[in-house]
Design a protein around this motif. Structure first.
Motif, PDB file in Angstrom:
ATOM      1  N   HIS A  48       0.793  -1.232   0.000  1.00  0.00           N
ATOM      2  CA  HIS A  48       0.000   0.000   0.000  1.00  0.00           C
ATOM      3  C   HIS A  48       0.827   1.285   0.000  1.00  0.00           C
ATOM      4  N   VAL A  49       2.054   1.237   0.512  1.00  0.00           N
ATOM      5  CA  VAL A  49       2.903   2.426   0.496  1.00  0.00           C
ATOM      6  C   VAL A  49       3.830   2.358  -0.706  1.00  0.00           C
ATOM      7  N   GLY A  50       4.334   1.167  -0.983  1.00  0.00           N
ATOM      8  CA  GLY A  50       5.166   0.991  -2.164  1.00  0.00           C
ATOM      9  C   GLY A  50       6.422   0.185  -1.881  1.00  0.00           C
ATOM     10  N   LYS A  51       6.761  -0.640  -2.831  1.00  0.00           N
ATOM     11  CA  LYS A  51       7.968  -1.437  -2.719  1.00  0.00           C
ATOM     12  C   LYS A  51       9.163  -0.492  -2.645  1.00  0.00           C
ATOM     13  N   GLY A  52      10.024  -0.719  -1.661  1.00  0.00           N
ATOM     14  CA  GLY A  52      11.203   0.111  -1.474  1.00  0.00           C
ATOM     15  C   GLY A  52      11.001   1.275  -0.524  1.00  0.00           C
ATOM     16  N   ALA A  53       9.778   1.446  -0.011  1.00  0.00           N
ATOM     17  CA  ALA A  53       9.515   2.531   0.940  1.00  0.00           C
ATOM     18  C   ALA A  53      10.339   2.316   2.208  1.00  0.00           C
ATOM     19  N   THR A  54      10.707   3.405   2.846  1.00  0.00           N
ATOM     20  CA  THR A  54      11.409   3.273   4.117  1.00  0.00           C
ATOM     21  C   THR A  54      10.382   3.111   5.230  1.00  0.00           C
ATOM     22  N   ALA A  55      10.711   2.271   6.179  1.00  0.00           N
ATOM     23  CA  ALA A  55       9.818   1.996   7.297  1.00  0.00           C
ATOM     24  C   ALA A  55      10.673   1.695   8.524  1.00  0.00           C
ATOM     25  N   THR A  56      10.038   1.683   9.678  1.00  0.00           N
ATOM     26  CA  THR A  56      10.737   1.389  10.925  1.00  0.00           C
ATOM     27  C   THR A  56       9.882   0.455  11.769  1.00  0.00           C
ATOM     28  N   LEU A  57      10.509  -0.606  12.241  1.00  0.00           N
ATOM     29  CA  LEU A  57       9.867  -1.563  13.140  1.00  0.00           C
ATOM     30  C   LEU A  57      10.267  -1.212  14.565  1.00  0.00           C
ATOM     31  N   VAL A  58       9.287  -1.179  15.466  1.00  0.00           N
ATOM     32  CA  VAL A  58       9.546  -0.914  16.881  1.00  0.00           C
ATOM     33  C   VAL A  58       8.932  -2.055  17.684  1.00  0.00           C
ATOM     34  N   LEU A  59       9.732  -2.676  18.554  1.00  0.00           N
ATOM     35  CA  LEU A  59       9.257  -3.695  19.491  1.00  0.00           C
ATOM     36  C   LEU A  59       9.427  -3.150  20.900  1.00  0.00           C
ATOM     37  N   GLU A  60       8.416  -3.346  21.748  1.00  0.00           N
ATOM     38  CA  GLU A  60       8.509  -2.842  23.113  1.00  0.00           C
ATOM     39  C   GLU A  60       7.809  -3.802  24.069  1.00  0.00           C
ATOM     40  N   PRO A  61       8.584  -4.493  24.930  1.00  0.00           N
ATOM     41  CA  PRO A  61       7.950  -5.349  25.923  1.00  0.00           C
ATOM     42  C   PRO A  61       7.438  -4.513  27.090  1.00  0.00           C
ATOM     43  N   ALA A  62       6.288  -4.902  27.630  1.00  0.00           N
ATOM     44  CA  ALA A  62       5.715  -4.204  28.781  1.00  0.00           C
ATOM     45  C   ALA A  62       4.960  -5.223  29.619  1.00  0.00           C
ATOM     46  N   GLY A  63       5.614  -5.779  30.620  1.00  0.00           N
ATOM     47  CA  GLY A  63       4.988  -6.789  31.468  1.00  0.00           C
ATOM     48  C   GLY A  63       4.681  -8.042  30.678  1.00  0.00           C
ATOM     49  N   ASP A  64       3.391  -8.438  30.663  1.00  0.00           N
ATOM     50  CA  ASP A  64       3.000  -9.651  29.938  1.00  0.00           C
ATOM     51  C   ASP A  64       2.523  -9.335  28.520  1.00  0.00           C
ATOM     52  N   ARG A  65       2.839  -8.134  28.048  1.00  0.00           N
ATOM     53  CA  ARG A  65       2.446  -7.732  26.688  1.00  0.00           C
ATOM     54  C   ARG A  65       3.668  -7.368  25.856  1.00  0.00           C
ATOM     55  N   LEU A  66       3.491  -7.481  24.554  1.00  0.00           N
ATOM     56  CA  LEU A  66       4.505  -7.042  23.605  1.00  0.00           C
ATOM     57  C   LEU A  66       3.824  -6.101  22.626  1.00  0.00           C
ATOM     58  N   ARG A  67       4.359  -4.898  22.502  1.00  0.00           N
ATOM     59  CA  ARG A  67       3.824  -3.918  21.554  1.00  0.00           C
ATOM     60  C   ARG A  67       4.702  -3.931  20.309  1.00  0.00           C
ATOM     61  N   ILE A  68       4.058  -4.005  19.161  1.00  0.00           N
ATOM     62  CA  ILE A  68       4.733  -3.975  17.868  1.00  0.00           C
ATOM     63  C   ILE A  68       4.194  -2.772  17.116  1.00  0.00           C
ATOM     64  N   GLU A  69       5.098  -1.942  16.616  1.00  0.00           N
ATOM     65  CA  GLU A  69       4.697  -0.783  15.809  1.00  0.00           C
ATOM     66  C   GLU A  69       5.453  -0.840  14.497  1.00  0.00           C
ATOM     67  N   LEU A  70       4.787  -0.477  13.437  1.00  0.00           N
ATOM     68  CA  LEU A  70       5.453  -0.344  12.147  1.00  0.00           C
ATOM     69  C   LEU A  70       5.132   1.040  11.604  1.00  0.00           C
ATOM     70  N   HIS A  71       6.178   1.861  11.493  1.00  0.00           N
ATOM     71  CA  HIS A  71       6.049   3.243  11.036  1.00  0.00           C
ATOM     72  C   HIS A  71       6.404   3.320   9.564  1.00  0.00           C
ATOM     73  N   ASP A  72       5.628   4.100   8.809  1.00  0.00           N
ATOM     74  CA  ASP A  72       5.974   4.369   7.413  1.00  0.00           C
ATOM     75  C   ASP A  72       5.672   5.833   7.118  1.00  0.00           C
ATOM     76  N   LYS A  73       5.975   6.268   5.901  1.00  0.00           N
ATOM     77  CA  LYS A  73       5.866   7.685   5.553  1.00  0.00           C
ATOM     78  C   LYS A  73       4.565   8.038   4.823  1.00  0.00           C
ATOM     79  N   SER A  74       3.579   7.155   4.868  1.00  0.00           N
ATOM     80  CA  SER A  74       2.294   7.424   4.232  1.00  0.00           C
ATOM     81  C   SER A  74       1.290   7.873   5.291  1.00  0.00           C
ATOM     82  N   TYR A  75       0.459   8.834   4.922  1.00  0.00           N
ATOM     83  CA  TYR A  75      -0.598   9.289   5.830  1.00  0.00           C
ATOM     84  C   TYR A  75      -1.907   8.537   5.598  1.00  0.00           C
TER      85      TYR A  75
END
Length: 197
Positions: A48-75
């Motif tokens: 949906h953003v495009g092949k070759g787009a820059t993105a950032t993966l963020v992993l964050e553990p918090a107790g018994d949960r794991l938060r996953i974020e994927l950032h891209d440059k599309s609004y």
């Protein structure tokens, strides 16, 4: 945080990074679901953003949960759609919503982030079972099966689960994945969660 270029070849590397990081944090029970979530989110960036787009993966553990974020440059925010049974796309967010405790999107200064939280908490696991039952009921409706009414027969729901799993395996194969490997990973993840409970 891991910046990456959104190309199909990057997906296996992202899964490996996730698996290694969770092992380092002592959270291997999250590995299978986290790898699947990251694959789905990254594949959505490619599509949906495009092949070759820059993105950032963020992993964050918090107790018994794991938060996953994927950032891209599309609004452009993703939206849940109801794909037809023969559609090859459109199920990724449903899959994410089904396995995550919570998920969502947020606009950022440079685009958007799509996030989800996975949980090892037994109460959250029970909520996942109820969500799975709701998904099976919707699936039955979507494929034109008769409603279950008041009697939620275990056998009928198991048959619906088998049909849904079969549809998901067809989807995996259509995406170039290995259905047998997915089943093996799902079984190992299920057994790890059952053992932890």
């Amino acid at each position: 945080m891991l910046p990456f270029e959104a190309v199909p070849a990057a997906l296996s590397g992202l899964r490996e990074v996730v698996r290694n990081q969770l092992a380092e944090w002592g959270l291997p029970a999250f590995a299978e679901e986290a790898e699947l979530a990251v694959s789905e989110l990254a594949a959505n960036v490619i599509k949906h953003v495009g092949k070759g787009a820059t993105a950032t993966l963020v992993l964050e553990p918090a107790g018994d949960r794991l938060r996953i974020e994927l950032h891209d440059k599309s609004y452009q925010l993703p939206a849940l759609v109801s794909p037809a049974c023969d559609d090859e796309c459109g199920r990724g967010l449903h899959l994410l919503a089904g396995m995550a405790v919570d998920w969502g999107t947020v606009l950022t200064a440079t685009g958007k982030a799509v996030w989800c939280e996975l949980s090892a908490d037994p109460d959250d696991q029970r909520r996942r079972v109820l969500r799975a039952e709701a998904a099976l009921t919707r699936y039955r409706r979507d494929v034109g099966a008769p409603a279950l009414l008041q009697s939620r027969s275990t056998q009928i729901l198991e048959d619906s689960a088998a049909d849904l799993i079969s549809d998901l395996l067809h989807w995996v194969a259509a995406q170039g994945g290995d259905p047998d490997s997915l089943l093996d990973r799902a079984q190992m993840h299920f057994e790890a969660e059952a053992e932890a409970a």
